[in-house]
Structures are given as C-alpha cells and as structure tokens.
Design an enzyme around this catalytic site. Sequence first.
Site, PDB file in Angstrom:
ATOM      1  N   ARG A 192       0.776  -0.908  -0.152  1.00  0.00           N
ATOM      2  CA  ARG A 192      -0.085   0.045  -0.241  1.00  0.00           C
ATOM      3  C   ARG A 192       0.825   1.038  -0.372  1.00  0.00           C
ATOM      4  O   ARG A 192       2.271   1.783   1.296  1.00  0.00           O
ATOM      5  CB  ARG A 192      -1.500  -0.116   1.298  1.00  0.00           C
ATOM      6  CG  ARG A 192      -1.436   1.541   1.469  1.00  0.00           C
ATOM      7  CD  ARG A 192      -2.360   1.435   2.447  1.00  0.00           C
ATOM      8  NE  ARG A 192      -3.425   1.394   1.889  1.00  0.00           N
ATOM      9  CZ  ARG A 192      -5.154   1.392   2.511  1.00  0.00           C
ATOM     10  NH1 ARG A 192      -5.095   2.238   3.745  1.00  0.00           N
ATOM     11  NH2 ARG A 192      -6.277   0.939   2.049  1.00  0.00           N
TER      12      ARG A 192
ATOM     13  N   HIS B  54      -7.819   0.210  -6.179  1.00  0.00           N
ATOM     14  CA  HIS B  54      -7.997  -0.568  -4.938  1.00  0.00           C
ATOM     15  C   HIS B  54      -8.525  -1.756  -4.970  1.00  0.00           C
ATOM     16  O   HIS B  54      -9.573  -1.727  -5.268  1.00  0.00           O
ATOM     17  CB  HIS B  54      -8.670   0.448  -3.906  1.00  0.00           C
ATOM     18  CG  HIS B  54      -8.265   0.591  -2.668  1.00  0.00           C
ATOM     19  ND1 HIS B  54      -7.871  -0.849  -2.413  1.00  0.00           N
ATOM     20  CD2 HIS B  54      -9.401   1.321  -1.866  1.00  0.00           C
ATOM     21  CE1 HIS B  54      -7.910  -0.832  -0.982  1.00  0.00           C
ATOM     22  NE2 HIS B  54      -8.650  -0.154  -0.818  1.00  0.00           N
TER      23      HIS B  54
ATOM     24  N   GLN C 134     -10.105  -3.669  -2.564  1.00  0.00           N
ATOM     25  CA  GLN C 134     -11.527  -3.115  -2.246  1.00  0.00           C
ATOM     26  C   GLN C 134     -12.355  -3.697  -3.170  1.00  0.00           C
ATOM     27  O   GLN C 134     -13.790  -3.439  -2.655  1.00  0.00           O
ATOM     28  CB  GLN C 134     -11.554  -1.214  -1.518  1.00  0.00           C
ATOM     29  CG  GLN C 134     -12.280  -0.471  -2.194  1.00  0.00           C
ATOM     30  CD  GLN C 134     -13.385  -0.870  -0.704  1.00  0.00           C
ATOM     31  OE1 GLN C 134     -12.031  -0.791   0.293  1.00  0.00           O
ATOM     32  NE2 GLN C 134     -14.568  -1.361   0.380  1.00  0.00           N
TER      33      GLN C 134
ATOM     34  N   ASP D  82     -16.808   8.186  -1.446  1.00  0.00           N
ATOM     35  CA  ASP D  82     -15.720   8.268  -0.404  1.00  0.00           C
ATOM     36  C   ASP D  82     -15.548   9.950  -0.397  1.00  0.00           C
ATOM     37  O   ASP D  82     -15.856  10.249  -0.720  1.00  0.00           O
ATOM     38  CB  ASP D  82     -14.304   7.291  -1.547  1.00  0.00           C
ATOM     39  CG  ASP D  82     -13.088   6.714  -1.615  1.00  0.00           C
ATOM     40  OD1 ASP D  82     -13.209   6.951   0.175  1.00  0.00           O
ATOM     41  OD2 ASP D  82     -12.187   7.406  -2.378  1.00  0.00           O
TER      42      ASP D  82
ATOM     43  N   CYS E  38     -16.434   2.926   0.962  1.00  0.00           N
ATOM     44  CA  CYS E  38     -14.989   1.524   1.490  1.00  0.00           C
ATOM     45  C   CYS E  38     -14.335   2.028   2.658  1.00  0.00           C
ATOM     46  O   CYS E  38     -14.229   1.453   3.467  1.00  0.00           O
ATOM     47  CB  CYS E  38     -13.921   1.890   0.312  1.00  0.00           C
ATOM     48  SG  CYS E  38     -13.202   3.716   0.056  1.00  0.00           S
TER      49      CYS E  38
ATOM     50  N   ARG F   4     -14.284  -7.299   3.400  1.00  0.00           N
ATOM     51  CA  ARG F   4     -12.735  -7.175   2.882  1.00  0.00           C
ATOM     52  C   ARG F   4     -11.550  -8.523   3.853  1.00  0.00           C
ATOM     53  O   ARG F   4     -10.909  -8.384   3.202  1.00  0.00           O
ATOM     54  CB  ARG F   4     -11.855  -5.664   4.054  1.00  0.00           C
ATOM     55  CG  ARG F   4     -12.405  -4.316   3.585  1.00  0.00           C
ATOM     56  CD  ARG F   4     -11.995  -4.489   1.892  1.00  0.00           C
ATOM     57  NE  ARG F   4     -10.754  -4.106   1.414  1.00  0.00           N
ATOM     58  CZ  ARG F   4      -9.594  -4.010   2.021  1.00  0.00           C
ATOM     59  NH1 ARG F   4     -10.361  -2.739   2.401  1.00  0.00           N
ATOM     60  NH2 ARG F   4      -8.585  -3.440   1.674  1.00  0.00           N
TER      61      ARG F   4
HETATM   62  N1  NVA Z   1     -10.107   7.288  -1.985  1.00  0.00           N
HETATM   63  C1  NVA Z   1      -9.385   7.100  -0.903  1.00  0.00           C
HETATM   64  C2  NVA Z   1      -9.474   5.567  -0.152  1.00  0.00           C
HETATM   65  C3  NVA Z   1      -9.737   4.926   0.992  1.00  0.00           C
HETATM   66  C4  NVA Z   1      -9.218   3.851   1.431  1.00  0.00           C
HETATM   67  C5  NVA Z   1      -8.361   6.779  -0.035  1.00  0.00           C
HETATM   68  O1  NVA Z   1      -7.019   6.970  -0.961  1.00  0.00           O
HETATM   69  O2  NVA Z   1      -7.908   7.962   0.557  1.00  0.00           O
HETATM   70  N1   CP Z   2     -11.019   0.724   2.260  1.00  0.00           N
HETATM   71  C1   CP Z   2      -9.923   1.304   2.622  1.00  0.00           C
HETATM   72  O1   CP Z   2      -9.279   0.528   2.073  1.00  0.00           O
HETATM   73  O2   CP Z   2      -9.735   1.197   4.671  1.00  0.00           O
HETATM   74  P1   CP Z   2      -8.017   1.036   5.191  1.00  0.00           P
HETATM   75  O3   CP Z   2      -7.469   2.662   4.393  1.00  0.00           O
HETATM   76  O4   CP Z   2      -8.598   1.144   6.610  1.00  0.00           O
HETATM   77  O5   CP Z   2      -7.501   0.297   4.638  1.00  0.00           O
END
Ligand code: NVA
Ligand code: CP
Length: 333
Positions: free
Chosen positions: A108, A135, A138, A232, A273, A319
């Site tokens: 990540r 993602h 997800q 989101d 998400c 998840r």
């Molecule tokens: N678009 C958000 C998704 C978090 C799971 C981010 O990248 O912060």
């Molecule tokens: N939805 C998601 O990816 O959550 P986290 O950022 O907590 O892993």
Amino acid sequence: MSASLKGKSLTKELDFSAAQFHYLLNLAAELKAATKAGAEIQQLVGKSVALIFEKTSTRTRAAFEVAMAQQGGSTTVFDAASSQIGHKESIADTAQVLSRMYDAIMYRGDLQATVETLAKNSKVPVINGLTDAWHPTQMLADLLTMQEASGKPLTDIKFSYVGDARNNMGNSFLITAAILGMNFAIGAPKSLWPTDQLVAQAQQIAATTGATLQLTEQPEAAVANSDFVHTDVWVSMGEPDSVWKSRIEQLLPYQVNSKLFSAAAAGAKFMHCLPAYHDQETKVAQFAASLTGISGGIEVTDEVFQSAANIAFEQAENRLHTTKALLIATILG
Ligand code: NVA
Ligand code: CP
C-alpha cells in the site's frame, strides 16, 4: 476450477478476467460461510505474507492479518520508518529479498509504478492494497457485498459512485464494472472524472462485455435507479490539507444526503469503502468544518450513514473474506 490464479499478482483490476473475479467471489462466499459456521479449514499453515505500508490503514491491514491468522499462516508488517524500504533499498531489491522468504507480498502506497516494480521483480504474487491509481482488493469486497445484499447476478445490478472520481476508487469502479458487464454511473464534476484515456479503455471493454457506463455531472442522474450508491472521502491520503476548502465547495452538490439518496431505486443501499466523514467526531472532519463552515458529515450526512440503508460495515467485514480468498487462490491456486 482454480481460474489459473496461482502465482498471479493483482496490481490493478485489468490484471484479472471476469472469470477470475467470479472465481474469487465464489471462493470468498464459501470461506465466509465456513468461518461463520466454525468449520474453517486452514490451508495456509506455514505460509507467510509481507505487508508493506507506506500509507496508513485499518481495514486492509486487519483483513490481511486476520485472514492469515485464521488460515494458520503469519504476516510481517513493514513501514518506511522501521525498514530499509525506499530510503536505503530499492523496491526492486526489496522484491527479490522478500520473495525469497514470503509466499506473497501486499503493498500500500502512493505510486502504481512501485507496486508494478515489486510485481516485476518478485517470484511470489504481489497484491495492491491501494495506490493513488487503484484499489483492487476493495473491489472484491464491494462486489461480494452487492451480490449478497441484492441476491442478483452482478450484470443485473445498477450502481453509482458520486464524489471524487479521478483517483483509486473511481478508476477501480469504472474498470471493474466494465470487465464484469455491470451497469454503473459516475456522478462528479468533469474535472474529477477518470482520465479520458481510462474512460476510453473502459468503454472499449464495455463494448465486449455488455457493460453500461455513464459519466455525468448531474448527481441525481448518476444515482437514478441505483441499487447501490457509493461514495468515498473527498480528499484522499497523500493530498495536502490545503485542497479541502475548494474540494468541499466543488463537491457539495454530490454529498450523499437524504435528498440525493431518494433519487436511487426503492430499497437502495449506501456503501462507502471507509473511513467516512459522516459526523464531526474526527480531527479531519473538524478541520474541514473550520475551513468551510460545513457542519455534520462531509461526503455523506450522518442521517444517511446512520440509516438502515448503510451497509458499509458489512462491506468492511467482506474485506476479510475476499482477502482470504485472494491469498488462498494466488498462493495455492
Ligand atoms: N480514496 C481514499 C480511499 C481510502 C480507502 C484514499 O486514497 O485515501
Ligand atoms: N477501505 C480501506 O482500504 O480502508 P483502510 O484505509 O482502513 O485500509
């Protein structure tokens, strides 16, 4: 049928076919049922997964760690502060080292190029646990949740996504819907749509799968007839705080509130998400409120979030089950 997933990396949804998505969703449903029944069979005993986090996480980390623990395997979490990754050792060298010890690697972070470099240099599957661009883990949870909640085949589901559509979640939904032949709409200001190149690629895939893809600046038009309305956060990880004010001003018409949600199909469900800014209980929501005077929720109102229509926590639980399926399929086949 294992859908040939053994050893395969998932760096973005385009890596997977519709058949592979369906295989993983069926496996996840079976694994979920077994876990709930207390009848889980441990298939990953002795297996280890490396989890690299250059960005923060709750759900993704929990899903990978609990999936491996329930399956009898183990995990190691690496971050920039406590490892050599990035500042003292290149991503390519890291991939070579970790893939000699671990059975899969999750990454990540910001850059899609990083997860692709890891995959290119790794002997074991590399899974994208979120980059700025995609993602995919997800998506598996969201698809399973929509299947379960509607009882319909994916191709009969209409769903929409409103808000900031030009990053990971918007891109992933667009391509996933295209691959799976789904009916999907994005409601966002044009400047926050996925790139023209990605939209063209999605439309090309849709022409072969029968997907219906709509992009509109009208939030009600996007949400109309939706079985599921997704949103989101409006400012994603890695973006500076300075964008909050203008982003809120730009996206306020796309807030999922009772009025917008009422444009969806009867019995529609709300999905996110997570994490979500649905009230003023977080520092970020308080900061955003201090800049703009917005009170309560940001991308979704507390009224919608606290309603029976919200299935974001089922989505979060999924998840775990979908991550477990992905790990079993890519490590064992
Ligand atoms: N678009 C958000 C998704 C978090 C799971 C981010 O990248 O912060
Ligand atoms: N939805 C998601 O990816 O959550 P986290 O950022 O907590 O892993």
